[in-house]
Design an enzyme around this catalytic site. Structure first.
Site, PDB file in Angstrom:
ATOM      1  N   CYS A 170      -9.840  24.697 -75.714  1.00  0.00           N
ATOM      2  CA  CYS A 170      -8.727  25.454 -75.123  1.00  0.00           C
ATOM      3  C   CYS A 170      -8.421  26.641 -76.031  1.00  0.00           C
ATOM      4  CB  CYS A 170      -7.502  24.571 -74.893  1.00  0.00           C
ATOM      5  SG  CYS A 170      -6.925  23.697 -76.351  1.00  0.00           S
ATOM      6  N   ASP A 175     -10.984   8.983 -79.935  1.00  0.00           N
ATOM      7  CA  ASP A 175     -10.115   9.962 -80.591  1.00  0.00           C
ATOM      8  C   ASP A 175      -9.864   9.516 -82.017  1.00  0.00           C
ATOM      9  OD1 ASP A 175      -8.394  12.423 -79.358  1.00  0.00           O
ATOM     10  OD2 ASP A 175      -7.422  11.611 -81.145  1.00  0.00           O
ATOM     11  N   CYS A 199     -12.845  13.125 -78.467  1.00  0.00           N
ATOM     12  CA  CYS A 199     -11.539  13.791 -78.638  1.00  0.00           C
ATOM     13  C   CYS A 199     -10.760  13.664 -77.329  1.00  0.00           C
ATOM     14  CB  CYS A 199     -11.710  15.242 -79.044  1.00  0.00           C
ATOM     15  SG  CYS A 199     -12.903  15.499 -80.386  1.00  0.00           S
ATOM     16  N   ALA A 200     -10.588  12.428 -76.863  1.00  0.00           N
ATOM     17  CA  ALA A 200     -10.147  12.146 -75.493  1.00  0.00           C
ATOM     18  C   ALA A 200      -8.649  12.282 -75.256  1.00  0.00           C
ATOM     19  CB  ALA A 200     -10.585  10.737 -75.098  1.00  0.00           C
ATOM     20  N   ALA A 201      -7.835  12.071 -76.273  1.00  0.00           N
ATOM     21  CA  ALA A 201      -6.376  12.057 -76.062  1.00  0.00           C
ATOM     22  C   ALA A 201      -5.891  13.410 -75.526  1.00  0.00           C
ATOM     23  CB  ALA A 201      -5.673  11.733 -77.379  1.00  0.00           C
ATOM     24  N   PRO A 202      -4.915  13.383 -74.601  1.00  0.00           N
ATOM     25  CA  PRO A 202      -4.120  12.240 -74.121  1.00  0.00           C
ATOM     26  C   PRO A 202      -4.718  11.484 -72.942  1.00  0.00           C
ATOM     27  CG  PRO A 202      -3.206  14.265 -73.250  1.00  0.00           C
ATOM     28  CD  PRO A 202      -4.362  14.678 -74.117  1.00  0.00           C
ATOM     29  N   GLY A 203      -5.921  11.839 -72.512  1.00  0.00           N
ATOM     30  CA  GLY A 203      -6.604  11.029 -71.507  1.00  0.00           C
ATOM     31  C   GLY A 203      -6.736  11.624 -70.126  1.00  0.00           C
ATOM     32  N   GLY A 204      -6.287  12.854 -69.929  1.00  0.00           N
ATOM     33  CA  GLY A 204      -6.397  13.473 -68.603  1.00  0.00           C
ATOM     34  C   GLY A 204      -7.830  13.588 -68.127  1.00  0.00           C
ATOM     35  N   LYS A 205      -8.718  13.976 -69.018  1.00  0.00           N
ATOM     36  CA  LYS A 205     -10.127  14.139 -68.635  1.00  0.00           C
ATOM     37  C   LYS A 205     -10.814  12.788 -68.481  1.00  0.00           C
ATOM     38  CE  LYS A 205     -10.364  18.645 -70.908  1.00  0.00           C
ATOM     39  NZ  LYS A 205      -9.040  18.573 -71.580  1.00  0.00           N
TER      40      LYS A 205
END
Length: 453
Positions: free
Chosen positions: A391, A284, A261-267
């Site tokens: 979150c 994602d 569940c990577a989007a938007p890619g900050g992590k």
């Protein structure tokens, strides 16, 4: 002559900022669409200099919606429904500008009235003008009536869940109703955090540091174009509490890492900042959102394998993974599962969540989280680490989810987190605070090898 006529048509049919805001709000409130999905589509339809105002109005109306609705109910005898709902949204836009922006009141009224023509409801110009001007005349009394009792500005079902879970629920609601601070994550591969702070100061951008080694909070939000070396990957915009994910995961060079569940890619980019030689898979389920992941990777000059797939069904996308050792059965050294959730911890950043999310959504989300957690656990190596994150502020999605998982999996061991223990609940729950981070939850699990079970 024809070109002049064409220009005239384009000018009269172009959307004004207030008309665009009303259209967006109608889609949020009546069709369940999100601001983050809608607003970018309008960027080309209004003047560039008006885009910040469009965002301010749309996010602001969603933040204080119940207060505005109470005022309208006092001013409009017959509710505006069906095709006239766009007029109701124009009233929301007009009232928000009068109450919460520096736009002169007469200009706010005129712009809302003029937007009726742009939205093909010119017959309602008189009503809009009369209602908004009446509000200006009777503002003090109308607001006294609307504000007679403390307003949570939250849906009742969510208030009840927060009351049940948090003795300090009022503080959480107050924090949710404020505008969020802007947090930066400094890329320590390019610059030390304090050195970057000095670069900000040189640009007259004040920032404060935190216990997180890479985090800086700007005193005032700034356009990313003004951040020193943003385009070169020296810094990213990321909430304080979200920045703990990569540190807790603690990826190492050479390891196979899944960012689910990577989007938007900050992590994803943060993991690669700390372990640039790791083999990172950014997964994602939404292909459109993966474009943002790739954009972030490009800006940060990083490489990861970006895959569109359902985290709850690993067998459907695992064959796409290129492993360096040629293993046929892919198993990960570490997995970051930033699970799909109610997003109740980021309401101040996405206030439309209050009106998009429903009480009946929570059980389905809890079920999906459990399904993904169980599916990915099977793909983790012995002694591997799975970091579960949301979150959300709701225990059903967080501590209760992990408690149930630990009960069902004898090979799962809960690791200690560096934030202090929380009584009777696994993991750590962050809550939103005025100058701190958003609501966020973490639980770190190690997969026990056979001889430790």
């Amino acid at each position: 002559m024809q070109k002049k006529a064409q220009k005239k048509v384009e000018k009269t049919t172009a959307l004004s900022t207030r008309a665009a805001a009303a259209q967006i709000l109608l889609q949020v409130l009546d069709q369940g669409k999100s601001l983050s999905a809608l607003i970018p589509d309008y960027q080309q339809r209004i003047k560039t200099q008006d885009f910040a105002l469009l965002q301010e109005i749309c996010f602001g109306v969603c933040r204080v919606l119940p207060r505005l609705e109470r005022v309208i109910s006092e001013l409009v005898e017959k509710p505006l429904k069906g095709k006239t709902r766009i007029v109701h949204c124009l009233l929301l836009v007009g009232l928000y500008q009068i109450l919460y922006t520096r736009i002169p009141s007469h200009a706010a009224v005129d712009e809302a009235v003029n937007a009726a023509t742009k939205l093909n409801v010119p017959s309602f110009r008189g009503l809009l003008n009369a209602v908004l001007r009446r509000f200006l005349r009777e503002q003090e009394g109308l607001l006294a009536k609307a504000d007679k009792h403390w307003q949570t500005l939250h849906p009742e079902w969510l208030v009840n869940l927060l009351k049940k879970s948090y003795p300090n629920w009022r503080e959480i609601i107050e924090a949710n109703n404020r505008k969020p601070p802007m947090w930066l994550r400094v890329n320590i591969r390019y610059c030390h955090t304090e050195d970057y702070r000095a670069l900000l100061n040189a640009q007259t951008l004040e920032a404060e540091s935190n216990t997180h080694p890479q985090a800086l909070r700007l005193s005032k939000p700034s356009a990313v174009e003004l951040l020193p070396h943003f385009a070169d990957g020296w810094v990213s915009v990321q909430d304080l509490h979200a920045q703990w994910a990569a540190l807790l995961l603690d990826a190492q060079n050479g390891e196979l890492i899944l960012d689910a569940c990577a989007a938007p890619g900050g992590k994803t980019t943060h993991i690669l900042e700390r372990a640039p030689q790791a083999n990172v898979i950014a997964l994602d389920v939404e292909s459109a959102r993966l474009q943002r992941v790739q954009e972030n990777l490009t800006r940060m000059k990083q490489r990861a394998q970006v895959i569109c797939g359902d985290a709850s069904l690993p067998e459907t996308w695992l064959p796409q993974i290129c492993t360096t050792n040629g293993e046929s059965a892919v198993q990960f050294d570490r997995i970051l599962l930033d699970a799909p959730c109610s997003a109740t911890g980021v309401i101040r950043r996405h206030p439309d969540i209050k009106w998009l999310r429903k009480a009946e959504d929570i059980p389905a989300l809890v079920e999906l989280q459990a399904k993904i957690l169980t599916a990915l656990w099977q793909k983790l190596k012995p002694n591997g680490i799975l970091l579960y994150a949301t979150c959300s502020l709701l225990p059903e999605e967080n501590s209760q989810q992990i408690t149930r998982f630990l009960q069902q999996h004898s090979d799962a061991h809960l690791e200690t987190l560096p934030f202090g223990e929380q009584a009777n609940a696994p993991g750590h729950q962050f809550i939103p605070t005025e100058n701190g981070g958003d609501g966020f939850y973490y639980a770190k699990l190690r997969k026990l090898p056979q001889d430790e079970q």
